[in-house]
Design a protein around this motif. Structure first.
Motif, PDB file in Angstrom:
ATOM      1  N   PRO A 397       0.803  -1.232   0.000  1.00 15.85           N
ATOM      2  CA  PRO A 397       0.000   0.000   0.000  1.00 15.85           C
ATOM      3  C   PRO A 397       0.829   1.273   0.000  1.00 15.85           C
ATOM      4  CG  PRO A 397      -0.082  -1.080   2.141  1.00 15.85           C
ATOM      5  CD  PRO A 397       0.569  -2.044   1.196  1.00 15.85           C
ATOM      6  N   ARG A 398       2.093   1.193   0.435  1.00 21.77           N
ATOM      7  CA  ARG A 398       2.926   2.393   0.486  1.00 21.77           C
ATOM      8  C   ARG A 398       3.969   2.434  -0.634  1.00 21.77           C
ATOM      9  NH1 ARG A 398       2.349   5.158   5.753  1.00 21.77           N
ATOM     10  NH2 ARG A 398       4.132   6.396   5.066  1.00 21.77           N
ATOM     11  N   ALA A 399       3.693   1.741  -1.721  1.00 25.78           N
ATOM     12  CA  ALA A 399       4.583   1.818  -2.887  1.00 25.78           C
ATOM     13  C   ALA A 399       4.691   3.263  -3.364  1.00 25.78           C
ATOM     14  CB  ALA A 399       4.051   0.930  -4.000  1.00 25.78           C
ATOM     15  N   CYS A 400       5.822   3.593  -3.972  1.00 25.70           N
ATOM     16  CA  CYS A 400       6.089   4.962  -4.405  1.00 25.70           C
ATOM     17  C   CYS A 400       5.004   5.458  -5.364  1.00 25.70           C
ATOM     18  CB  CYS A 400       7.446   5.025  -5.093  1.00 25.70           C
ATOM     19  SG  CYS A 400       7.845   6.633  -5.797  1.00 25.70           S
ATOM     20  N   LEU A 401       4.400   6.600  -5.032  1.00 29.92           N
ATOM     21  CA  LEU A 401       3.360   7.172  -5.876  1.00 29.92           C
ATOM     22  C   LEU A 401       3.906   7.663  -7.210  1.00 29.92           C
ATOM     23  CD1 LEU A 401       1.332   9.242  -3.238  1.00 29.92           C
ATOM     24  CD2 LEU A 401       0.613   7.140  -4.381  1.00 29.92           C
ATOM     25  N   GLY A 402       5.181   8.043  -7.239  1.00 23.53           N
ATOM     26  CA  GLY A 402       5.754   8.621  -8.451  1.00 23.53           C
ATOM     27  C   GLY A 402       6.441   7.621  -9.350  1.00 23.53           C
ATOM     28  N   ALA A 403       6.209   6.314  -9.151  1.00 26.28           N
ATOM     29  CA  ALA A 403       6.906   5.301  -9.947  1.00 26.28           C
ATOM     30  C   ALA A 403       6.654   5.481 -11.440  1.00 26.28           C
ATOM     31  CB  ALA A 403       6.493   3.902  -9.495  1.00 26.28           C
ATOM     32  N   ARG A 404       5.403   5.676 -11.833  1.00 25.24           N
ATOM     33  CA  ARG A 404       5.077   5.831 -13.251  1.00 25.24           C
ATOM     34  C   ARG A 404       5.760   7.073 -13.828  1.00 25.24           C
ATOM     35  NH1 ARG A 404       2.957   3.236 -17.849  1.00 25.24           N
ATOM     36  NH2 ARG A 404       2.119   4.826 -19.251  1.00 25.24           N
ATOM     37  N   PHE A 405       5.729   8.163 -13.102  1.00 23.46           N
ATOM     38  CA  PHE A 405       6.386   9.396 -13.527  1.00 23.46           C
ATOM     39  C   PHE A 405       7.869   9.122 -13.789  1.00 23.46           C
ATOM     40  CE2 PHE A 405       8.561  13.369 -13.151  1.00 23.46           C
ATOM     41  CZ  PHE A 405       7.673  14.377 -13.479  1.00 23.46           C
ATOM     42  N   ALA A 406       8.546   8.457 -12.832  1.00 23.96           N
ATOM     43  CA  ALA A 406       9.983   8.222 -12.940  1.00 23.96           C
ATOM     44  C   ALA A 406      10.318   7.305 -14.109  1.00 23.96           C
ATOM     45  CB  ALA A 406      10.500   7.623 -11.635  1.00 23.96           C
ATOM     46  N   LEU A 407       9.542   6.257 -14.325  1.00 20.34           N
ATOM     47  CA  LEU A 407       9.824   5.319 -15.410  1.00 20.34           C
ATOM     48  C   LEU A 407       9.638   5.975 -16.776  1.00 20.34           C
ATOM     49  CD1 LEU A 407       8.089   2.125 -13.969  1.00 20.34           C
ATOM     50  CD2 LEU A 407      10.546   2.457 -14.306  1.00 20.34           C
ATOM     51  N   VAL A 408       8.564   6.739 -16.935  1.00 19.03           N
ATOM     52  CA  VAL A 408       8.329   7.431 -18.202  1.00 19.03           C
ATOM     53  C   VAL A 408       9.402   8.477 -18.449  1.00 19.03           C
ATOM     54  CG1 VAL A 408       6.749   8.983 -19.432  1.00 19.03           C
ATOM     55  CG2 VAL A 408       5.847   6.990 -18.216  1.00 19.03           C
ATOM     56  N   GLU A 409       9.726   9.241 -17.419  1.00 15.75           N
ATOM     57  CA  GLU A 409      10.739  10.280 -17.571  1.00 15.75           C
ATOM     58  C   GLU A 409      12.082   9.692 -17.981  1.00 15.75           C
ATOM     59  OE1 GLU A 409      12.851  13.863 -14.965  1.00 15.75           O
ATOM     60  OE2 GLU A 409      11.573  12.376 -13.969  1.00 15.75           O
ATOM     61  N   ALA A 410      12.528   8.642 -17.293  1.00 19.49           N
ATOM     62  CA  ALA A 410      13.825   8.051 -17.608  1.00 19.49           C
ATOM     63  C   ALA A 410      13.870   7.522 -19.036  1.00 19.49           C
ATOM     64  CB  ALA A 410      14.143   6.934 -16.611  1.00 19.49           C
ATOM     65  N   ALA A 411      12.814   6.841 -19.467  1.00 18.15           N
ATOM     66  CA  ALA A 411      12.796   6.283 -20.821  1.00 18.15           C
ATOM     67  C   ALA A 411      12.775   7.380 -21.886  1.00 18.15           C
ATOM     68  CB  ALA A 411      11.591   5.358 -20.991  1.00 18.15           C
ATOM     69  N   LEU A 412      11.967   8.416 -21.697  1.00 13.68           N
ATOM     70  CA  LEU A 412      11.892   9.483 -22.693  1.00 13.68           C
ATOM     71  C   LEU A 412      13.190  10.278 -22.765  1.00 13.68           C
ATOM     72  CD1 LEU A 412       8.241  10.827 -22.238  1.00 13.68           C
ATOM     73  CD2 LEU A 412       9.125   9.243 -23.974  1.00 13.68           C
ATOM     74  N   VAL A 413      13.830  10.511 -21.618  1.00 10.51           N
ATOM     75  CA  VAL A 413      15.114  11.221 -21.627  1.00 10.51           C
ATOM     76  C   VAL A 413      16.174  10.376 -22.337  1.00 10.51           C
ATOM     77  CG1 VAL A 413      17.008  12.013 -20.166  1.00 10.51           C
ATOM     78  CG2 VAL A 413      14.657  12.663 -19.621  1.00 10.51           C
ATOM     79  N   LEU A 414      16.241   9.082 -22.052  1.00 10.42           N
ATOM     80  CA  LEU A 414      17.183   8.212 -22.765  1.00 10.42           C
ATOM     81  C   LEU A 414      16.934   8.262 -24.267  1.00 10.42           C
ATOM     82  CD1 LEU A 414      17.447   4.922 -20.658  1.00 10.42           C
ATOM     83  CD2 LEU A 414      19.286   6.526 -21.161  1.00 10.42           C
ATOM     84  N   ALA A 415      15.670   8.284 -24.657  1.00  6.70           N
ATOM     85  CA  ALA A 415      15.343   8.302 -26.080  1.00  6.70           C
ATOM     86  C   ALA A 415      15.787   9.600 -26.737  1.00  6.70           C
ATOM     87  CB  ALA A 415      13.842   8.096 -26.274  1.00  6.70           C
ATOM     88  N   VAL A 416      15.505  10.732 -26.120  1.00  3.04           N
ATOM     89  CA  VAL A 416      15.862  12.030 -26.709  1.00  3.04           C
ATOM     90  C   VAL A 416      17.373  12.167 -26.832  1.00  3.04           C
ATOM     91  CG1 VAL A 416      15.827  14.524 -26.351  1.00  3.04           C
ATOM     92  CG2 VAL A 416      13.774  13.176 -25.892  1.00  3.04           C
ATOM     93  N   LEU A 417      18.093  11.908 -25.745  1.00  2.00           N
ATOM     94  CA  LEU A 417      19.543  12.093 -25.760  1.00  2.00           C
ATOM     95  C   LEU A 417      20.236  10.988 -26.549  1.00  2.00           C
ATOM     96  CD1 LEU A 417      20.123  13.156 -22.031  1.00  2.00           C
ATOM     97  CD2 LEU A 417      19.706  14.609 -24.030  1.00  2.00           C
ATOM     98  N   GLY A 418      19.717   9.752 -26.440  1.00  2.33           N
ATOM     99  CA  GLY A 418      20.354   8.632 -27.117  1.00  2.33           C
ATOM    100  C   GLY A 418      20.246   8.683 -28.621  1.00  2.33           C
ATOM    101  N   GLN A 419      19.278   9.421 -29.168  1.00  3.35           N
ATOM    102  CA  GLN A 419      19.183   9.596 -30.619  1.00  3.35           C
ATOM    103  C   GLN A 419      20.405  10.326 -31.170  1.00  3.35           C
ATOM    104  OE1 GLN A 419      15.244  11.585 -30.824  1.00  3.35           O
ATOM    105  NE2 GLN A 419      14.820  10.127 -32.469  1.00  3.35           N
ATOM    106  N   ARG A 420      20.973  11.202 -30.373  1.00  3.06           N
ATOM    107  CA  ARG A 420      22.024  12.095 -30.878  1.00  3.06           C
ATOM    108  C   ARG A 420      23.407  11.770 -30.344  1.00  3.06           C
ATOM    109  NH1 ARG A 420      18.877  17.909 -30.114  1.00  3.06           N
ATOM    110  NH2 ARG A 420      16.811  17.118 -30.663  1.00  3.06           N
ATOM    111  N   PHE A 421      23.471  11.221 -29.119  1.00  2.00           N
ATOM    112  CA  PHE A 421      24.779  11.065 -28.492  1.00  2.00           C
ATOM    113  C   PHE A 421      24.933   9.725 -27.798  1.00  2.00           C
ATOM    114  CE2 PHE A 421      24.133  15.689 -28.535  1.00  2.00           C
ATOM    115  CZ  PHE A 421      25.309  16.115 -29.132  1.00  2.00           C
ATOM    116  N   HIS A 422      26.181   9.267 -27.779  1.00  2.00           N
ATOM    117  CA  HIS A 422      26.615   8.187 -26.904  1.00  2.00           C
ATOM    118  C   HIS A 422      27.482   8.833 -25.830  1.00  2.00           C
ATOM    119  CE1 HIS A 422      28.448   4.684 -25.211  1.00  2.00           C
ATOM    120  NE2 HIS A 422      29.625   4.927 -25.764  1.00  2.00           N
ATOM    121  N   LEU A 423      27.170   8.589 -24.576  1.00  2.00           N
ATOM    122  CA  LEU A 423      27.919   9.168 -23.471  1.00  2.00           C
ATOM    123  C   LEU A 423      28.983   8.169 -23.049  1.00  2.00           C
ATOM    124  CD1 LEU A 423      25.230  10.780 -23.587  1.00  2.00           C
ATOM    125  CD2 LEU A 423      25.392  11.046 -21.118  1.00  2.00           C
ATOM    126  N   ASP A 424      30.207   8.405 -23.499  1.00  2.00           N
ATOM    127  CA  ASP A 424      31.309   7.470 -23.290  1.00  2.00           C
ATOM    128  C   ASP A 424      31.970   7.741 -21.941  1.00  2.00           C
ATOM    129  OD1 ASP A 424      33.456   5.799 -23.402  1.00  2.00           O
ATOM    130  OD2 ASP A 424      34.345   6.665 -25.213  1.00  2.00           O
TER     131      ASP A 424
END
Length: 453
Positions: A397-424
């Motif tokens: 019952p006390r699972a993180c309320l923002g889990a969906r927000f965090a998962l979507v944010e991380a995936a979309l940020v990886l997609a935007v930046l990963g299209q253009r750059f590899h961070l070596d």
């Protein structure tokens, strides 16, 4: 079927110091300490943080049982003065009816439909960052990801009112993070609130900055609302929320929930992205598969929330990064009368812990657990041995309320930046510091390479 637990009095645990218990070993390296308890003593291990009786659970089904019983036969643990100073009595800290009221008020602001509305801001902020990068440039990945997720958190939580106020909020939060981690791992944890150490004075100063900045933004929101302006950010939704009696959140409650949502939307996601980029840097095949998916799904355009379900490999990268480096590395609850785990009675007052870090890195559930393998999460892959073997956002019952927000944010940020750059970042992984969240120790340097190189 749950594993058989040892009979009362039969379990073994590490040798304890008088009064201190196992605090010296825990303070020296809590992550290694929990792994050693698991490996040397088993799945139910008694230990002591100071004079208090503690138990560490290392089997996924026991962790799931514990988390599912919080607000029933277990209650959330008090985690010290610094923790309370930062989070106040927000939904993470509140208990009983107070917690149920606050969860009902906060949860609508982070439901999937609302997260969809925030996705455009996530992409816009990530695109602005990518446009400022140049091939061959050297960056600090952690600093860049922290700055990016902070801008996203400030805009989605506070709206445009907080523009230009990000720096003091970020600096204060960084100080609070350090001091909270230091107190949790030291003798200060046992000092009464009136004892003021240098660390506690720094904590008070940081919290005062956060309180001032949030108060400023709340006032601007209220003024806009009085003028008939509707705000579609998280704070606007919290201001409009009403409980069953029609009462709104108080000023203090708005402050506490704002801090809680800020940490969930900024601190946890920035570290997840930092670890994801570092893991990808040492896994060229996984990075190539990411490039292929982004080219196939997006075709050179920016992603939207509608693309999220189709970015399957990107999501698996995030999930595997969360397995190896779970931002919330420790969860705890206190047993009340009648509490049981695995059919065994837990004495009332016992502080029971479980560690996503330790469970996620257990070879019984994940073969070669330190290896970065997003393919573990392929649809046709064999599932983990236990249902709760992966729980970076807690559970029950006390699972993180923002889990969906965090998962979507991380995936979309990886997609935007990963299209253009590899961070070596090279193949060497940064050391970790277990504070409020699992942070890298020091900078994480990287060279920007054009995507596909």
């Amino acid at each position: 079927m749950t594993a058989t637990l040892p009979p009362v009095g039969a379990e073994r645990g590490p040798r304890r110091w008088p009064l201190l218990g196992n605090l010296p070993a825990f303070a020296r390296d809590p992550l290694a300490f929990f792994e050693s308890l698991r490996d040397d003593y088993g799945d139910w291990v008694p230990w002591a943080l100071g004079p208090r009786r503690n138990v560490l659970l290392s089997r996924p089904e026991h962790a799931g049982e514990l988390l599912g019983a919080v607000e029933g036969s277990f209650v959330p643990a008090e985690l010290g003065w610094a923790f309370r100073q930062l989070l106040g009595n927000g939904v993470v800290v509140a208990k009983g009816e107070d917690w149920r009221r606050k969860r009902a008020l906060v949860q609508p602001a982070v439901r999937p439909r609302q997260v969809r509305a925030y996705a455009a801001t996530m992409v816009e902020c990530a695109d602005a960052l990518a446009r400022g990068w140049r091939e061959g440039e050297r960056i600090d990945v952690h600093r860049e990801m922290a700055g990016l997720t902070q801008r996203i958190a400030v805009r989605t939580l506070f709206g445009s009112d907080a523009a230009g106020r990000e720096e003091p909020i970020s600096a204060a939060m960084a100080t609070a993070q350090r001091e909270l981690g230091a107190e949790f791992r030291g003798l200060t944890l046992f000092l009464p609130p009136w004892v003021q150490t240098r660390g506690r004075r720094r904590m008070r100063a940081a919290v005062a900055v956060l309180d001032r900045e949030i108060k400023h933004v709340v006032r601007e929101h209220e003024a806009a609302s009085a003028a008939g302006e509707e705000r579609d950010d998280l704070l606007g939704r919290l201001l409009a929320a009403r409980d069953e009696s029609g009462a709104p959140l108080s000023r203090k409650e708005l402050r506490d929930e704002s801090i809680t949502l800020y940490i969930g939307g900024h601190e946890t996601t920035s570290t997840t992205l930092t670890w994801a980029w570092q893991l990808l840097s040492g896994a060229p095949d996984a990075r190539a598969r990411l490039t292929e998916e982004l080219d196939r799904v997006l075709g050179g355009r920016l992603p939207t929330h509608d693309d999220y379900p189709r970015l399957v490999w990107t999501q698996q990268i995030v999930k595997e990064a969360l397995r190896i480096y779970p931002p919330i590395w420790l969860l705890s609850a206190v047993a009340t009368r009648g509490a049981t785990i695995g059919g065994r009675e837990v004495p009332a007052g016992t502080l029971v812990w479980t560690s996503p870090w330790s469970v996620h890195r257990d070879p019984r559930w994940f073969p070669e657990p330190l290896a970065f393998r997003p393919e573990r999460w392929d649809a046709d892959a064999a599932p983990p041995a236990a249902e709760h073997a992966w729980f970076p956002f807690g559970g029950g019952p006390r699972a993180c309320l923002g889990a969906r927000f965090a998962l979507v944010e991380a995936a979309l940020v990886l997609a935007v930046l990963g299209q253009r750059f590899h961070l070596d970042t090279g193949s060497e992984r940064a050391k970790v510091f277990p504070g409020l969240t699992l942070q890298p120790v020091g900078p994480v340097p990287a060279v920007l390479r054009a995507s596909g190189i």
